[in-house]
Scaffold this motif. Sequence first.
Motif, short mmCIF file in Angstrom:
data_model
loop_
_atom_site.label_atom_id
_atom_site.label_comp_id
_atom_site.label_asym_id
_atom_site.label_seq_id
_atom_site.Cartn_x
_atom_site.Cartn_y
_atom_site.Cartn_z
N LEU A 68 -33.19 -15.84 -22.62
CA LEU A 68 -33.43 -14.47 -23.06
C LEU A 68 -34.39 -14.44 -24.24
O LEU A 68 -35.41 -13.74 -24.23
N ARG A 69 -34.07 -15.24 -25.27
CA ARG A 69 -35.00 -15.31 -26.41
C ARG A 69 -36.32 -15.94 -26.00
O ARG A 69 -37.39 -15.52 -26.47
N GLY A 71 -37.75 -15.69 -23.14
CA GLY A 71 -38.52 -14.66 -22.43
C GLY A 71 -39.22 -13.71 -23.39
O GLY A 71 -40.36 -13.30 -23.15
N VAL A 72 -38.55 -13.35 -24.48
CA VAL A 72 -39.18 -12.48 -25.49
C VAL A 72 -40.40 -13.16 -26.09
O VAL A 72 -41.47 -12.57 -26.23
N PHE A 75 -43.20 -13.30 -23.61
CA PHE A 75 -43.82 -11.99 -23.42
C PHE A 75 -44.77 -11.66 -24.58
O PHE A 75 -45.85 -11.08 -24.38
N ALA A 361 -42.94 -14.29 -17.93
CA ALA A 361 -42.15 -13.99 -19.12
C ALA A 361 -41.00 -13.04 -18.79
O ALA A 361 -39.87 -13.23 -19.25
N VAL A 362 -41.27 -12.02 -17.96
CA VAL A 362 -40.22 -11.06 -17.61
C VAL A 362 -39.17 -11.71 -16.71
O VAL A 362 -37.98 -11.41 -16.80
N PHE A 365 -37.01 -13.63 -18.99
CA PHE A 365 -36.21 -12.66 -19.75
C PHE A 365 -35.07 -12.13 -18.89
O PHE A 365 -33.91 -12.04 -19.35
N THR A 366 -35.36 -11.78 -17.64
CA THR A 366 -34.32 -11.23 -16.75
C THR A 366 -33.26 -12.28 -16.44
O THR A 366 -32.06 -11.98 -16.43
N GLY A 368 -32.47 -14.66 -18.37
CA GLY A 368 -31.70 -14.77 -19.60
C GLY A 368 -30.69 -13.65 -19.75
O GLY A 368 -29.57 -13.87 -20.25
N ALA A 417 -30.24 -5.68 -24.94
CA ALA A 417 -30.48 -7.08 -24.60
C ALA A 417 -30.16 -7.99 -25.79
O ALA A 417 -29.57 -9.07 -25.62
N SER A 421 -27.39 -10.96 -25.97
CA SER A 421 -27.75 -12.31 -26.39
C SER A 421 -26.82 -12.81 -27.49
O SER A 421 -26.38 -13.96 -27.47
#
Length: 801
Positions: A68-69, A71-72, A75, A361-362, A365-366, A368, A417, A421
Amino acid sequence: MPARAGTVGRAVLFVLLLLCPLVFSRETVEAFEFPKVMLLLAAAVVLAVLAPWADPPGPRAALVRDPLRLGVVLFILSAIVSTVISRAQWISLQGANESYFGLLTVLGYAVLFFATRHLCRSAADARRLLLAPVVAAGVAAAYAVVQVAGLDPILYGRTAGLGGLVRPFATMGHPNFLSAFLVMTLPLVVLALVRARRQRQRVAAGVFALIGVLSGVAIAVTVSRGAWLAAAATVAILVVGALTGGERRAAVATAAVAGAAAVVLGLLTLVLPVGSVVRNALVQRVGDFAESSGRRHIWEAAWSLFRDHPVLGTGLDTFQIAFADKRTAAYWAIEWNASPTRAHNEVLNLLATQGLVGALAVVVFTAGLLLAVKRALSAAGDRLLVVALAAGVAAFYVQDLFSFTVAGCGTLVVAQAALLSRLAEGSAEPDDEDGVEPLAVALGAAALLALPVFAHNLTAELLVDDPARLLGAALVLLALVGAGVAAFALEQHGRPPAFARDGARGGGTQRALGVALRGGLGVVLLLVLVARPFAAARAAQAGIQLTTVQPAVAVERLQDAVALEPFSELYWVKLGSAAHAAARATGDGAARRRWLEQARAAYERAIRLVPANSYNYANLGRALADLAREGAAAPGEAFVRFDRALELDPNNAYFYPDAANAALQLGDVDRAGDYARRGAALYPRYALPRAVLGHVALAQGRVAEGAELLQAALDAEWHGAPGRGGAASNLAAAWLQLNRPAQAETAARLAVALVPGSPEARFNLGKSLERQGKRTDAIAEYRRLPDFEPARAALRALGAS
């Protein structure tokens, strides 16, 4: 100091999530999204300044083990690269008008994510923070119902309608965005309702239940198909998640809110004066649920852009500019003169503007998010909180398949999100000092800011003419107060008053120096990123509103705007338009030339900033054509710019008649005919190209053909374009040449009705009456034109003074 900074940071987060869906200003160039993005950037700056002083979050997983982090971060990197390679770098940095999803906005979201994750370390922190969007939902939903009831105290110039229903948009600017936000907050409303019931707070529970019902009604009457699908997914996730977690009360509350919303909606359609209109709109939308012909063209264009630029895309937030080359004549006929800022599908928009790098990246993120939900369900003590967060995020994903991210929804999903996390790592105990006072301060600050935001948009004239609309304003105010009081009551239940502590001291000089440096940097960033753009947007809006009535004053306002924001292409375009309007309004030849030169310089500056925008070249072409008439430019310069505009935007229905009219003004009849024929071939039902072809035929002596073309133009589709009066006047002149005075009279009367100030139109009317032997009526028409020499000559010929 660290504890105090953490409290302030959480208060900033609370105020942001409450106000972002609510702020708007009719005094800025874009009334809704721009103020929300400015608020996001302001909050991001404050959070970034406070971040070093927040308490450490405790043990954290490595970045590579937390998708998740990761992915951020990916992005952010994708957005930076996409900005660097963009075909319009300034737009990718600042964001396109009406979209504002540029690199600065992306960085604001990133700060929000990491700050929320850092500052909200417990389930209690999360629950407290999530009361902010619940309060905002109450205000927005109440405002939506007020709009449907016809009690809106604010007068708007642009609305979305369906089957006679003005779809409510409340504080979000568009019905689709409003419904998306309300669907995302619906699980949070249920969460607050269940908490209030557990604590036996019946009044607070009643308020939250009312917010849920009003939200359900608003979601229905916005008639947004994407939001309906998102609502179905949200309710399903919430009910299933609650039941599997043993939360029967939450499942029952969800079903009760949905059922009550349906009942209230039915009653409203029977009681309200617009009830039948609402019913018809709902039935119509259900009937064409799968119909999306306009969006299909947009999606095909987005996919084509992705295939052309598969790795990095066309550039962050450049879809509108890139779309021009892919826009088909069929799409133009469906959505006349529409240039979508985004692809109305976030996946396709992402692929088109950021390519596979952004998509990767998305995807990370998804993945994650899904992993965080799984871990949080195992680690967190409050499973209903996790289910509510997951349902809200799912609602965002579903509706974004048919829409795109705006700040009111984006801030909420980013915060959700971040909370998932953090909860995935286990919930820490809340701060001892973080009690009722910080929540009271945050609620009070948000309310004090929300009230003037709403009040300064009120339309005083409307309230004077229709005092009943004061009831609408009162209901919105009541919603803000009621929802805020309920949120405060829920959070303070059973909690003793707490008093913020000073925290650890020490290292005074070094700490003070650090605070001063970061505070100074924060002030500078606020001035550069928020204050100056906001002031420029207000000056630009004032100039735009004055352009048609006081163009010279409009130029002054727009000069202020470009001085504040010299890299905004839009403001230079509007400055050029105002100077061009001033040139047309003056009768002084020297002044007209000066205005035209200023317009030319402004349009050229816009081209240097964004050379890929076809409209900049068309604007410059019009200015150069007028300068050529003054002998201050070569005619060929204008046509070079028009040709460039058509090269970038080959199916633009307006560029062809604009270029043709410029050619006519400059005496190039053959070129005018060529432009007009190309436009007529693309759009055979569009009136303007046919009107120009009729004028060309008259200029070339083909009077009968010109009359036929002009009559066809008058009977065709104008789509609000000016020129119908001129076409009718030309048709009257043609009928007079063909000695058909009765038909000339009909055309001339239409021309006089459309452009009563045109001396040619009234003279043609007089001439047609004279030809029919209506001497008295003809003399009366000629006498209306005392300063028009042909009319005076006609009066002398008739023996009248």
